[in-house]
Write a protein that holds these residues in place. Sequence first.
Motif, PDB file in Angstrom:
ATOM      1  N   LEU A 172       0.867  -1.183   0.000  1.00 18.91           N
ATOM      2  CA  LEU A 172       0.000   0.000   0.000  1.00 18.91           C
ATOM      3  C   LEU A 172       0.904   1.234   0.000  1.00 18.91           C
ATOM      4  CD1 LEU A 172      -2.822   1.322   0.376  1.00 18.91           C
ATOM      5  CD2 LEU A 172      -2.494   1.091   2.816  1.00 18.91           C
ATOM      6  N   PRO A 173       0.981   1.945  -1.135  1.00 18.17           N
ATOM      7  CA  PRO A 173       1.905   3.070  -1.200  1.00 18.17           C
ATOM      8  C   PRO A 173       1.320   4.328  -0.563  1.00 18.17           C
ATOM      9  CG  PRO A 173       0.798   2.827  -3.283  1.00 18.17           C
ATOM     10  CD  PRO A 173       0.255   1.759  -2.383  1.00 18.17           C
ATOM     11  N   GLU A 174       2.207   5.229  -0.257  1.00 12.91           N
ATOM     12  CA  GLU A 174       1.803   6.467   0.417  1.00 12.91           C
ATOM     13  C   GLU A 174       0.977   7.367  -0.515  1.00 12.91           C
ATOM     14  OE1 GLU A 174       5.044   9.030   1.136  1.00 12.91           O
ATOM     15  OE2 GLU A 174       4.009  10.229   2.630  1.00 12.91           O
ATOM     16  N   ASP A 175       1.360   7.382  -1.819  1.00 11.63           N
ATOM     17  CA  ASP A 175       0.716   8.341  -2.728  1.00 11.63           C
ATOM     18  C   ASP A 175      -0.683   7.919  -3.192  1.00 11.63           C
ATOM     19  OD1 ASP A 175       1.286   6.290  -4.434  1.00 11.63           O
ATOM     20  OD2 ASP A 175       2.706   7.375  -5.676  1.00 11.63           O
ATOM     21  N   ALA A 176      -1.141   6.773  -2.752  1.00  7.34           N
ATOM     22  CA  ALA A 176      -2.480   6.265  -3.098  1.00  7.34           C
ATOM     23  C   ALA A 176      -2.737   6.288  -4.602  1.00  7.34           C
ATOM     24  CB  ALA A 176      -3.560   7.053  -2.360  1.00  7.34           C
ATOM     25  N   SER A 177      -1.696   5.995  -5.393  1.00 12.87           N
ATOM     26  CA  SER A 177      -1.897   6.000  -6.848  1.00 12.87           C
ATOM     27  C   SER A 177      -2.656   4.747  -7.275  1.00 12.87           C
ATOM     28  CB  SER A 177      -0.561   6.108  -7.577  1.00 12.87           C
ATOM     29  OG  SER A 177       0.321   5.131  -7.099  1.00 12.87           O
ATOM     30  N   ILE A 178      -3.617   4.962  -8.140  1.00 17.83           N
ATOM     31  CA  ILE A 178      -4.535   3.895  -8.557  1.00 17.83           C
ATOM     32  C   ILE A 178      -5.079   4.278  -9.932  1.00 17.83           C
ATOM     33  CG2 ILE A 178      -6.529   5.003  -7.414  1.00 17.83           C
ATOM     34  CD1 ILE A 178      -7.390   2.183  -6.499  1.00 17.83           C
ATOM     35  N   TYR A 179      -5.578   3.307 -10.680  1.00 18.97           N
ATOM     36  CA  TYR A 179      -6.183   3.648 -11.977  1.00 18.97           C
ATOM     37  C   TYR A 179      -7.509   4.351 -11.729  1.00 18.97           C
ATOM     38  CZ  TYR A 179      -2.655   0.610 -13.948  1.00 18.97           C
ATOM     39  OH  TYR A 179      -1.465   0.053 -14.304  1.00 18.97           O
ATOM     40  N   LEU A 208       2.794  -7.644   4.235  1.00 18.44           N
ATOM     41  CA  LEU A 208       2.110  -6.376   3.931  1.00 18.44           C
ATOM     42  C   LEU A 208       3.095  -5.231   4.130  1.00 18.44           C
ATOM     43  CD1 LEU A 208      -1.255  -7.033   5.669  1.00 18.44           C
ATOM     44  CD2 LEU A 208      -1.130  -5.754   3.557  1.00 18.44           C
ATOM     45  N   LEU A 209       3.239  -4.403   3.088  1.00 17.19           N
ATOM     46  CA  LEU A 209       4.070  -3.211   3.219  1.00 17.19           C
ATOM     47  C   LEU A 209       3.126  -2.018   3.237  1.00 17.19           C
ATOM     48  CD1 LEU A 209       6.775  -3.946   0.474  1.00 17.19           C
ATOM     49  CD2 LEU A 209       6.899  -4.506   2.904  1.00 17.19           C
ATOM     50  N   GLN A 233      -7.258   5.745  -0.286  1.00 20.52           N
ATOM     51  CA  GLN A 233      -6.405   4.943   0.597  1.00 20.52           C
ATOM     52  C   GLN A 233      -7.177   3.752   1.173  1.00 20.52           C
ATOM     53  OE1 GLN A 233      -4.485   7.601   3.308  1.00 20.52           O
ATOM     54  NE2 GLN A 233      -2.475   6.770   2.825  1.00 20.52           N
ATOM     55  N   LYS A 234      -8.427   4.009   1.521  1.00 26.01           N
ATOM     56  CA  LYS A 234      -9.261   2.915   2.045  1.00 26.01           C
ATOM     57  C   LYS A 234      -9.432   1.836   0.968  1.00 26.01           C
ATOM     58  CE  LYS A 234     -12.528   5.810   3.917  1.00 26.01           C
ATOM     59  NZ  LYS A 234     -13.851   6.135   4.450  1.00 26.01           N
ATOM     60  N   LEU A 235      -9.725   2.291  -0.254  1.00 25.06           N
ATOM     61  CA  LEU A 235      -9.923   1.346  -1.355  1.00 25.06           C
ATOM     62  C   LEU A 235      -8.640   0.538  -1.617  1.00 25.06           C
ATOM     63  CD1 LEU A 235     -11.714   0.265  -3.622  1.00 25.06           C
ATOM     64  CD2 LEU A 235     -11.018   2.185  -5.034  1.00 25.06           C
ATOM     65  N   LEU A 236      -7.511   1.245  -1.615  1.00 25.57           N
ATOM     66  CA  LEU A 236      -6.237   0.547  -1.849  1.00 25.57           C
ATOM     67  C   LEU A 236      -5.938  -0.445  -0.726  1.00 25.57           C
ATOM     68  CD1 LEU A 236      -3.748   3.120  -3.357  1.00 25.57           C
ATOM     69  CD2 LEU A 236      -4.113   0.804  -4.149  1.00 25.57           C
TER      70      LEU A 236
END
Lengths: 256, 490
Positions: free
Chosen positions: A87-94, A161-162, A146-149
């Motif tokens: 789970l990255p900090e920047d919450a990047s997602i499509y 888990l990272l 962030q919740k979704l990720l």
Amino acid sequence: MHSSSESVLEVVNLKKSYGQFVALRGVNFTLNSGEILGYLGPNGAGKTTTLNILGGVITKTSGEILFNGQLIEPTSDLNYKLKLGYLPEDASIYEHFTVEEIVNFYYNIYGLDEKRKKVAYELLEVFGLSDYLNRQIYGFSKGMKQKLLFILTVMTDPEILLLDEPLASMDAESTIIVREIIKDLRNKGKAILFSSHILEVIEKVCDRVVIIDKGNVIAQGTMDEIMKMSTLEEFFTQLTGKDVLSERVEKAKKLL
Amino acid sequence: MSFKRILTLFYKDITLFFKGRRKIRRKAEILYFISLFVVAFFMAILYRRVKVQTGIFALTFTFFLYLLMSFIFELKHFIFFEEDIRIVKRLPVLDKEYYTAKGLLIGLFGIIFTVVAFSGHSIGAYIWARTILPFYRVFFALLLSTFFSVAFAMFIYALLLRIFRGSDSADVVAKIQIALGIFFGLIFAFSPNLAPLLDAIDSGTVSTNVWFRIMPFAVFVDITRHFSVGNLIAAALYIVFPLLAALLLGFNEKETKKDDKVKELERFLLVKNRKKRGIYALVLTHLARSRITKRTLIAPTIINMVVLFLWSFNKDARSIIFFGVWTLVFMSVIASLGLFISDSYKAAWMLKKAPLLNGDIIAMGLNAGFLYIVIPYGVFVLVVFLFKGIHLTNAILPTIYGLVVSYFFMQLLLIVRPSMLFSRAGFERGINSLKELFVSFVLVPMAAGFFNFLYKIHSFCFLKVTIVLFLVLGYLLNLYISKKSFKLDN
């Protein structure tokens, strides 16, 4: 902590440089199954760089990473990545996928079974996102992303888990839920690396802590060991230079 | 390699392409296809050539232009974008699966482009000469061109995958764009030579000359049979070109230090006051240091140069003059966007806070860009003309025409996209994409076509009048911009 903890991930003398700039100067730590390892450090200490290397996003300059005792290269090891949730900090997602589409995307990429998909849908309900199933992620706040990720990360049932600042943008309610889920996953034997610069969160969640500053690990131990000496905040400021910090505070006050 | 994962990634790309566009992006895409159709159509009418090879040329030209435009206009994310690579790297996806999915995507685009371009050209051919292109030749050309694009794209992806294994995503994206640009530039350079192959197949004869023309390695075969200086140079170029590409791929962010004497000379020549010095310094800094500026400027400029240089060996003087003018006018688009789309907009943000007239700043920035980018390219074009054996008097006129039209277009491009310069939101929305696409897709070919028309009828007097007209218009626009206070939308 999980009773039969054993080393899942071992980081040995990990280094990363960007040209002349050295981001990591030889980081060493071990992540065991059934534990939450806090990864603590000020901004720019090298936390995200470490997680990006372990998550297979960037390559290391040197050092070794061992997964279940086997030497691996995270960027190209498919078996490792299938067992990893990052789970990255920047919450990047499509962002132009709908919630339903992104769940299906993860389901297909990870080759999951229907049960895990159901888990995802139930978690969406728990986090209050089930009403957004057919909505594009584009308009979501950072907290919602962030919740979704987080849901997508745990739906894949990872062994490791990272989590990079997972609670940074979440509301109070979701923070409590995530914290409890993380603890539960720890009890089920998952190995969790929890990176944050927020001391309070680390104190509440983690079993052990690794403190990093300027690309070096400056201390590590169990929370009990550290808390015996002082509060985590005091311990942290001592290590990163308390005198210098108070000087800087005074200077800033004068300037303003 | 998992086929399911490849299909999932391909589906993701398709979904993001068709669903992921906001309204303005979709409009831009539609305009791309319309422009493609228009260019193919006009190639049949404007240049009075109705042949299958012109159709193929139109196709490869526009396909190339689309890709070039894509990364110049920052629409590059239709194939590669940094965030995509970053997200995918977190997932259990092998690099080869990722690139295979992208290969499928570009293959799909190849087919769509082929159909659109050939439709445009066939309709143009019918209107102009009441000629219906023979179906089997059109079909064969379509198949060949698509195969050519897809096969080579796949090959390049495989190559890039090998070269950039383990690199960080930002660098990978930059390098892939440059490599793709160069690759399609190369295809572009050789695309007209596919036509003789078609003719040869059509007449039942495939001569070595044809293979010589389309296959780089054939040059080395041919040189053993027929030794000539031209052959030797062509062979050398096939070696030099990949080296040049490799050098480009390896370029990094080293700061360029200017010689003090050069700086002094610049000040002496250009700088009259402190404000101007600041603007010229700003432009120079962007040219030297900004990764995005270099990415936008270097690859298309080198492509233009290499293509023109290669053509100077196997095309007649008239075609070279025409293409020289074309690429020179096209440099206005490249130079403007190199300046505008880069960090310049950030600088404009900062400068708007300074007590300066923003129009004046931008007008000076444009002049500096013209001076540092377009004029040197103009000199190169002139050298190619002379190298081709064109008389100096005949070479200077087209060069000046290209330069003044370029200068005019640079002002025009600025006027259609000021909001992009002055607001981050405007930049991100690409609100003026439609207008600038119109300028670059339609006006540039028209300007070059107009020159061709004047040159063909030998109306040098009219040509000189046109040059003066464009020069005056360009200057007036520059003056207008410098006096204008652009609305700063937030």
